[in-house]
Write a protein that holds these residues in place. Structure first.
Motif: not given
Length: 233
Positions: A125-148
């Motif tokens: 959770r702290d690493q997520h905050v340190w990275a600027g709190c990308p939203t779950p939707g942003e992270m899903e798109r960046m990770a690719g289909p099915g990964m996150l």
């Protein structure tokens, strides 16, 4: 070239630095927001692009990435000492961190301080905050289909669950700009071995850790061999 822009809001320096960078790209490309929005097909819109470079708020990463892509020219790549997209990402993270990180988070979490499942969850959770709190939707798109999946990512961010396996943990941490991935997988393994030694899923972490150590050793051997050849030449 359109009407003059309003001055950048400088109440948060990190936000202003991102806005200055975006405006510089736009100026170098000789574009207006109207032309940028037309080139993007209206997504993002002219108003969204203007707001992204205002300094009044931190735009979504998708908007920043689109802004950089729209203003990218061959000259930008040739004349810049850094990759514009990577530079934008660093500035975006700093801006998000400046506006979203809690007062106690002054540096990235250290995976070597993780001993149990609760520690590992908190470190993620702290690493997520340190990275600027990308939203779950942003992270899903960046990770690719099915990964996150966004629903899973949201629960990880809320501390309700851990990643389902090492591959998902690596995807989560990569998007959150974590370093020393071997140490992070080691931390996850240590946490599970301490708190859930008989969990079936723990075995996947054991295999992932062994594989990463082997890959690291192979990389070190290759680097040593290359250095030996160069020194002998």
């Amino acid at each position: 070239m359109g009407r003059p822009e309003k001055p950048v809001d400088r109440s948060v320096p990190a936000r202003a630095e991102l806005a200055d960078f975006l405006r510089a790209l736009k100026a170098d490309a000789g574009l207006t927001y109207e032309r940028m929005a037309t080139a993007s097909g209206g997504a993002p819109s002219k108003a969204t692009l203007e707001r992204a470079a205002s300094g009044r708020s931190v735009p979504a990463w998708d908007t920043v990435a689109a802004y950089v892509s729209l203003t990218m020219t061959p000259n930008t790549r040739l004349m810049s000492p850094w990759d514009p997209m990577r530079r934008a990402r660093v500035l975006w993270i700093c801006a998000r961190r400046a506006t979203r990180a809690p007062y106690y988070l002054h540096k990235a979490p250290d995976p070597q301080m993780v001993w149990g499942v609760a520690d590992f969850s908190r470190a993620l959770r702290d690493q997520h905050v340190w990275a600027g709190c990308p939203t779950p939707g942003e992270m899903e798109r960046m990770a690719g289909p099915g990964m996150l999946p966004s629903s899973t990512t949201r629960r990880i961010i809320q501390g309700q669950i851990l990643p389902v396996d090492p591959a998902q943990a690596i995807a989560f941490l990569t998007i959150c700009d974590a370093r020393e991935m071997v140490l992070w997988i080691e931390a996850g393994l240590r946490a599970l071995m301490n708190d859930r030694p008989h969990d079936v899923g723990t075995y996947a972490w054991v295999k992932a850790h062994k594989r990463m150590l082997a890959e690291q050793a192979e990389s070190d051997d290759t680097a040593f061999a290359d250095a030996t050849v160069l020194n002998a030449a």
